[in-house]
Motif scaffolding. Structure first.
Motif, PDB file in Angstrom:
ATOM      1  N   SER A  46       0.833  -1.205   0.000  1.00 21.70           N
ATOM      2  CA  SER A  46       0.000   0.000   0.000  1.00 21.70           C
ATOM      3  C   SER A  46       0.868   1.256   0.000  1.00 21.70           C
ATOM      4  O   SER A  46       0.541   2.255  -0.655  1.00 21.70           O
ATOM      5  CB  SER A  46      -0.922   0.016   1.218  1.00 21.70           C
ATOM      6  OG  SER A  46      -1.875  -1.044   1.145  1.00 21.70           O
ATOM      7  N   THR A  47       1.967   1.212   0.723  1.00 22.51           N
ATOM      8  CA  THR A  47       2.904   2.330   0.735  1.00 22.51           C
ATOM      9  C   THR A  47       3.451   2.594  -0.656  1.00 22.51           C
ATOM     10  O   THR A  47       3.549   3.750  -1.104  1.00 22.51           O
ATOM     11  CB  THR A  47       4.064   2.046   1.711  1.00 22.51           C
ATOM     12  OG1 THR A  47       3.542   1.906   3.031  1.00 22.51           O
ATOM     13  CG2 THR A  47       5.088   3.166   1.692  1.00 22.51           C
ATOM     14  N   LEU A  48       3.784   1.533  -1.365  1.00 28.46           N
ATOM     15  CA  LEU A  48       4.306   1.673  -2.722  1.00 28.46           C
ATOM     16  C   LEU A  48       3.277   2.331  -3.633  1.00 28.46           C
ATOM     17  O   LEU A  48       3.610   3.222  -4.432  1.00 28.46           O
ATOM     18  CB  LEU A  48       4.708   0.298  -3.276  1.00 28.46           C
ATOM     19  CG  LEU A  48       5.219   0.266  -4.712  1.00 28.46           C
ATOM     20  CD1 LEU A  48       6.423   1.178  -4.887  1.00 28.46           C
ATOM     21  CD2 LEU A  48       5.572  -1.166  -5.114  1.00 28.46           C
ATOM     22  N   LEU A  49       2.016   1.927  -3.527  1.00 24.67           N
ATOM     23  CA  LEU A  49       0.974   2.541  -4.347  1.00 24.67           C
ATOM     24  C   LEU A  49       0.832   4.026  -4.039  1.00 24.67           C
ATOM     25  O   LEU A  49       0.640   4.844  -4.948  1.00 24.67           O
ATOM     26  CB  LEU A  49      -0.364   1.835  -4.131  1.00 24.67           C
ATOM     27  CG  LEU A  49      -0.489   0.393  -4.607  1.00 24.67           C
ATOM     28  CD1 LEU A  49      -1.945  -0.063  -4.525  1.00 24.67           C
ATOM     29  CD2 LEU A  49       0.039   0.203  -6.016  1.00 24.67           C
ATOM     30  N   LYS A  50       0.923   4.389  -2.771  1.00 18.39           N
ATOM     31  CA  LYS A  50       0.799   5.795  -2.386  1.00 18.39           C
ATOM     32  C   LYS A  50       1.947   6.622  -2.951  1.00 18.39           C
ATOM     33  O   LYS A  50       1.777   7.795  -3.277  1.00 18.39           O
ATOM     34  CB  LYS A  50       0.745   5.920  -0.863  1.00 18.39           C
ATOM     35  CG  LYS A  50      -0.549   5.397  -0.254  1.00 18.39           C
ATOM     36  CD  LYS A  50      -0.529   5.485   1.267  1.00 18.39           C
ATOM     37  CE  LYS A  50      -1.823   4.941   1.851  1.00 18.39           C
ATOM     38  NZ  LYS A  50      -1.816   4.963   3.338  1.00 18.39           N
ATOM     39  N   ILE A  51       3.111   6.012  -3.078  1.00 14.63           N
ATOM     40  CA  ILE A  51       4.258   6.715  -3.669  1.00 14.63           C
ATOM     41  C   ILE A  51       4.034   6.908  -5.167  1.00 14.63           C
ATOM     42  O   ILE A  51       4.277   7.993  -5.712  1.00 14.63           O
ATOM     43  CB  ILE A  51       5.556   5.945  -3.390  1.00 14.63           C
ATOM     44  CG1 ILE A  51       5.887   6.016  -1.897  1.00 14.63           C
ATOM     45  CG2 ILE A  51       6.708   6.502  -4.222  1.00 14.63           C
ATOM     46  CD1 ILE A  51       7.025   5.120  -1.468  1.00 14.63           C
ATOM     47  N   ILE A  52       3.543   5.866  -5.848  1.00 14.31           N
ATOM     48  CA  ILE A  52       3.246   5.992  -7.280  1.00 14.31           C
ATOM     49  C   ILE A  52       2.182   7.064  -7.503  1.00 14.31           C
ATOM     50  O   ILE A  52       2.238   7.829  -8.475  1.00 14.31           O
ATOM     51  CB  ILE A  52       2.780   4.644  -7.858  1.00 14.31           C
ATOM     52  CG1 ILE A  52       3.903   3.602  -7.775  1.00 14.31           C
ATOM     53  CG2 ILE A  52       2.334   4.798  -9.314  1.00 14.31           C
ATOM     54  CD1 ILE A  52       3.463   2.199  -8.136  1.00 14.31           C
ATOM     55  N   ALA A  53       1.210   7.123  -6.589  1.00 10.82           N
ATOM     56  CA  ALA A  53       0.123   8.094  -6.709  1.00 10.82           C
ATOM     57  C   ALA A  53       0.523   9.494  -6.267  1.00 10.82           C
ATOM     58  O   ALA A  53      -0.258  10.434  -6.411  1.00 10.82           O
ATOM     59  CB  ALA A  53      -1.081   7.629  -5.894  1.00 10.82           C
ATOM     60  N   GLY A  54       1.724   9.641  -5.723  1.00  7.04           N
ATOM     61  CA  GLY A  54       2.187  10.955  -5.293  1.00  7.04           C
ATOM     62  C   GLY A  54       1.699  11.378  -3.933  1.00  7.04           C
ATOM     63  O   GLY A  54       1.904  12.523  -3.527  1.00  7.04           O
ATOM     64  N   VAL A  55       1.056  10.468  -3.209  1.00 10.51           N
ATOM     65  CA  VAL A  55       0.579  10.779  -1.857  1.00 10.51           C
ATOM     66  C   VAL A  55       1.750  10.857  -0.887  1.00 10.51           C
ATOM     67  O   VAL A  55       1.776  11.679   0.032  1.00 10.51           O
ATOM     68  CB  VAL A  55      -0.441   9.721  -1.385  1.00 10.51           C
ATOM     69  CG1 VAL A  55      -0.880   9.981   0.047  1.00 10.51           C
ATOM     70  CG2 VAL A  55      -1.641   9.688  -2.322  1.00 10.51           C
TER      71      VAL A  55
END
Length: 220
Positions: A46-55
């Motif tokens: 989930s952390t990785l997705l948030k990084i891709i999303a710019g969060v």
């Protein structure tokens, strides 16, 4: 931005500036990619997705879109759609219509009503729900509304965190069909899911996160 390539380049991340959750992650997301990310609970998916999303921003390394850091590309956030694991966490409006239209209005896009109706039709949200509070929806309805809200502004990339959680079998099959239709449009997807059978045959790339390290494995 008519086309895109997103690159994670030697990207590492930690929440407390000591223990690294993600270590030197490298990945390229190209147009029409359907990327599945798997791993144990707590692996950092989930952390990785948030990084891709710019969060979230990486501690070191970078995330680039067409060779530029994503936070320096104003168009980037218009071209991605990020759906969190628990749909209600992203809700902020009083009605389903307003929820689906929120991002499109925020980006000052035109044809809002048409966008909402098209997105709702694509994911199977009946217009009779438009005046209803999103907080009164079932898990399946809420998930569809969350996805519709991301599709309405016509992104290039859809980012999904455990989207099958909380759905019954019919809801999971319905979501799979949504993803099939999305892929047919030539759009890209990055998805985290333990329920890999529902993306069987869709993913052209599969990555595994384990103890913060990232490796590509054969598609299921």
């Amino acid at each position: 931005m008519d086309s895109f390539q997103i690159q994670l380049q030697d990207m590492s991340f930690s929440y407390d500036n000591s223990k690294l959750i993600l270590r030197r992650i490298n990945m390229i997301i190209k147009p029409e990619d359907f990327i599945l990310i798997v791993g144990e609970n707590g692996a950092g998916k989930s952390t990785l997705l948030k990084i891709i999303a710019g969060v979230l921003k990486p501690r070191s390394g970078c995330v680039l879109v067409n060779g530029r850091p994503i936070h320096k590309d104003k168009e980037y956030f218009k071209k991605i759609g990020f759906v969190m694991q628990y749909a209600e966490d992203s809700f902020c409006c009083d009605t389903v219509f307003d929820e689906i239209s929120f991002a499109s209005k925020n980006f000052k896009l035109d044809r809002i009503k048409e966008r909402v109706e098209n997105a709702a039709r694509l994911v199977g949200v009946d217009q009779s729900l438009f005046s209803k509070s999103p907080y009164e929806l079932s898990s399946g309805e809420a998930r569809k509304v969350a996805i519709a809200s991301m599709l309405a502004h016509d992104p290039f990339l859809l980012i999904l965190d455990e989207p099958f959680v909380g759905l019954d079998k019919l809801g999971k099959e319905s979501l799979r069909n949504i993803l099939i239709n999305w892929k047919k449009q030539g759009k890209s997807t990055v998805i985290v899911s333990h329920q890999t059978k529902y993306v069987d045959g869709l993913a052209n790339k599969v990555f595994k996160l384990e103890a913060g390290s990232f490796s590509q494995i054969n598609p299921f």
